[in-house]
Design an enzyme around this catalytic site. Sequence first.
Site, PDB file in Angstrom:
ATOM      1  N   CYS A   9      -4.020 -27.537  13.070  1.00  0.00           N
ATOM      2  CA  CYS A   9      -5.089 -28.463  13.468  1.00  0.00           C
ATOM      3  C   CYS A   9      -4.715 -29.924  13.231  1.00  0.00           C
ATOM      4  CB  CYS A   9      -6.372 -28.112  12.726  1.00  0.00           C
ATOM      5  SG  CYS A   9      -7.144 -26.585  13.325  1.00  0.00           S
ATOM      6  N   CYS A  53      -5.422 -27.277   8.168  1.00  0.00           N
ATOM      7  CA  CYS A  53      -4.200 -26.493   8.398  1.00  0.00           C
ATOM      8  C   CYS A  53      -3.191 -27.289   9.217  1.00  0.00           C
ATOM      9  CB  CYS A  53      -4.521 -25.159   9.079  1.00  0.00           C
ATOM     10  SG  CYS A  53      -4.776 -25.249  10.866  1.00  0.00           S
ATOM     11  N   HIS A  72      -3.608 -21.094  11.618  1.00  0.00           N
ATOM     12  CA  HIS A  72      -5.000 -21.548  11.500  1.00  0.00           C
ATOM     13  C   HIS A  72      -5.922 -20.430  11.015  1.00  0.00           C
ATOM     14  CE1 HIS A  72      -8.877 -23.330  12.376  1.00  0.00           C
ATOM     15  NE2 HIS A  72      -9.172 -22.232  13.064  1.00  0.00           N
ATOM     16  N   ASP A  98       0.853  -1.179   0.000  1.00  0.00           N
ATOM     17  CA  ASP A  98       0.000   0.000   0.000  1.00  0.00           C
ATOM     18  C   ASP A  98       0.894   1.235   0.000  1.00  0.00           C
ATOM     19  OD1 ASP A  98       0.869   0.343   2.615  1.00  0.00           O
ATOM     20  OD2 ASP A  98      -0.990  -0.350   3.503  1.00  0.00           O
ATOM     21  N   SER A  99       0.304   2.402  -0.185  1.00  0.00           N
ATOM     22  CA  SER A  99       1.094   3.612  -0.413  1.00  0.00           C
ATOM     23  C   SER A  99       1.689   4.205   0.850  1.00  0.00           C
ATOM     24  CB  SER A  99       0.217   4.680  -1.074  1.00  0.00           C
ATOM     25  OG  SER A  99      -0.740   5.170  -0.146  1.00  0.00           O
ATOM     26  N   GLY A 100       1.186   3.779   2.020  1.00  0.00           N
ATOM     27  CA  GLY A 100       1.595   4.402   3.271  1.00  0.00           C
ATOM     28  C   GLY A 100       0.674   5.518   3.703  1.00  0.00           C
ATOM     29  N   ASP A 141      -2.768   8.681  -1.581  1.00  0.00           N
ATOM     30  CA  ASP A 141      -4.059   9.343  -1.483  1.00  0.00           C
ATOM     31  C   ASP A 141      -4.219   9.948  -0.100  1.00  0.00           C
ATOM     32  OD1 ASP A 141      -4.132   6.564  -0.520  1.00  0.00           O
ATOM     33  OD2 ASP A 141      -6.227   6.984  -0.064  1.00  0.00           O
ATOM     34  N   GLY A 167     -10.904   4.166   2.303  1.00  0.00           N
ATOM     35  CA  GLY A 167     -11.598   5.282   2.909  1.00  0.00           C
ATOM     36  C   GLY A 167     -12.576   4.913   3.992  1.00  0.00           C
ATOM     37  N   ASP A 176      -7.615  -7.553   1.836  1.00  0.00           N
ATOM     38  CA  ASP A 176      -6.531  -7.770   2.793  1.00  0.00           C
ATOM     39  C   ASP A 176      -6.964  -7.294   4.164  1.00  0.00           C
ATOM     40  OD1 ASP A 176      -5.004  -5.092   3.737  1.00  0.00           O
ATOM     41  OD2 ASP A 176      -5.788  -4.793   1.719  1.00  0.00           O
ATOM     42  N   CYS A 228     -10.393 -29.209  10.040  1.00  0.00           N
ATOM     43  CA  CYS A 228      -9.542 -28.208   9.395  1.00  0.00           C
ATOM     44  C   CYS A 228      -8.270 -28.865   8.864  1.00  0.00           C
ATOM     45  CB  CYS A 228      -9.180 -27.101  10.384  1.00  0.00           C
ATOM     46  SG  CYS A 228      -8.092 -25.830   9.682  1.00  0.00           S
TER      47      CYS A 228
END
Length: 424
Positions: A361, A358, A387, A112-114, A194, A271, A318, A356
């Site tokens: 688990c 993973c 997990h 991301d831009s920060g 932005d 935003g 994300d 699960c």
Amino acid sequence: MVPSDHPRQSEFAFRVDARLTGDPGKGRGGDVTLGRTGTITTPHGEIQTPAFIAVGTKATVKAVLPESVRDLGAQAVLANAYHLYLQPGPEILDEAGGLGKFMNWAGPTFTDSGGFQVMSLGSGFKKVIEMSVAASAPAGADDAVAPGKERLAHVDEDGVWFTSHLNGDRHRFSPEISMNVQHKIGADIMFAFDELTTLQNSRGYQEESLERTRRWAERCVAEHFRLTDERAGKPYQALFGVIQGAQYEDLRRKACRDLGAMPFDGFGIGGALEKENLGTIVGWCSEELPEDKPRHLLGISEPDDIFVSIEAGADTFDCVSPTRVARNSAFYTAEGRLNLAGAKYRRDWGPLQDGCDCYTCQNYSRAYIRHLYKAKELLSHTLISIHNERFVVRMVDDARKAIEDGTFWEFKAETLGRYYGARV
């Protein structure tokens, strides 16, 4: 003047593969919706969408080895330009060969831009800006600051002055600086710089800020193309424009039309907004933005938010939440989020989630992981994070499959019905 398309943009591609049809009331029939599946092609591999992108803020998904992130099914990771700019510095990542090589991650990467961190940390809100209309600042306040804090970020037409949360040093971010930082970090996908507003800002300030973000977007594109030519030996980095406009339909649509006419490779939807308006706002943006470019929704991971966003046309998402809550012993299950700190798990020999797949688990019990957490052993963070990340990644992967085989609405109803119970 905004430059036209750059010839190297062909190195990044997005293809729509299938479209979501119908609605909960019509089952598998009905009209085509904004939801879709697709394929993003980057220099470091493909991303099948919809996809949840694991957050590796400081070039690490907290407490999880990159190899484990790969094994749990994450297709890409997102790092933070603000944090990497402050530590270790973009020059270090550039010398290492870019973000992926620096952190031993072979797949696609985002930065991301920060801008979010500059604004939020600069307002004293730590991890997030208070987006609720019930925040301490009065409605219409154009300088919202957390209670007991002072403003550490100051916006002007050229960029932002901000104070480092690490040591108090003063720094400058502008569209050009953000592009230079992100090019050195070397992610496959990066975001334009932005200005982030809050719901406390007045309508007048939202309009002013939106125009500033538009002008900054033009400068980001120009600098991005200049750096793409200057760094011709590097893999092409895609640039996404960021859509602001708070909860105003006309401002969101205007931002989409303005930035959609620029030669961005994709778009981020960011935003201030309230949870109940998420799907509506994403839908406005999807209706306006170019159909042949991907849409990334910044900062969500709750199951209901993900489903409504997929329906509204978001392609990738994300959020730091899966690892953040893990560090407080919270874990996801099909029946909702639970917390291992409870005494009832002291002799619970079952996995975090029955069935699960993973690594956690398959190998560890709730009792053992609870012991680690209570003993302040850091391994608990790792095991729960693996997990939780797998839970969200798998849920989005299954939603993609459900769109493809025409069972999305049934899958949504079953998944959210179990997760939230009577709340859905």
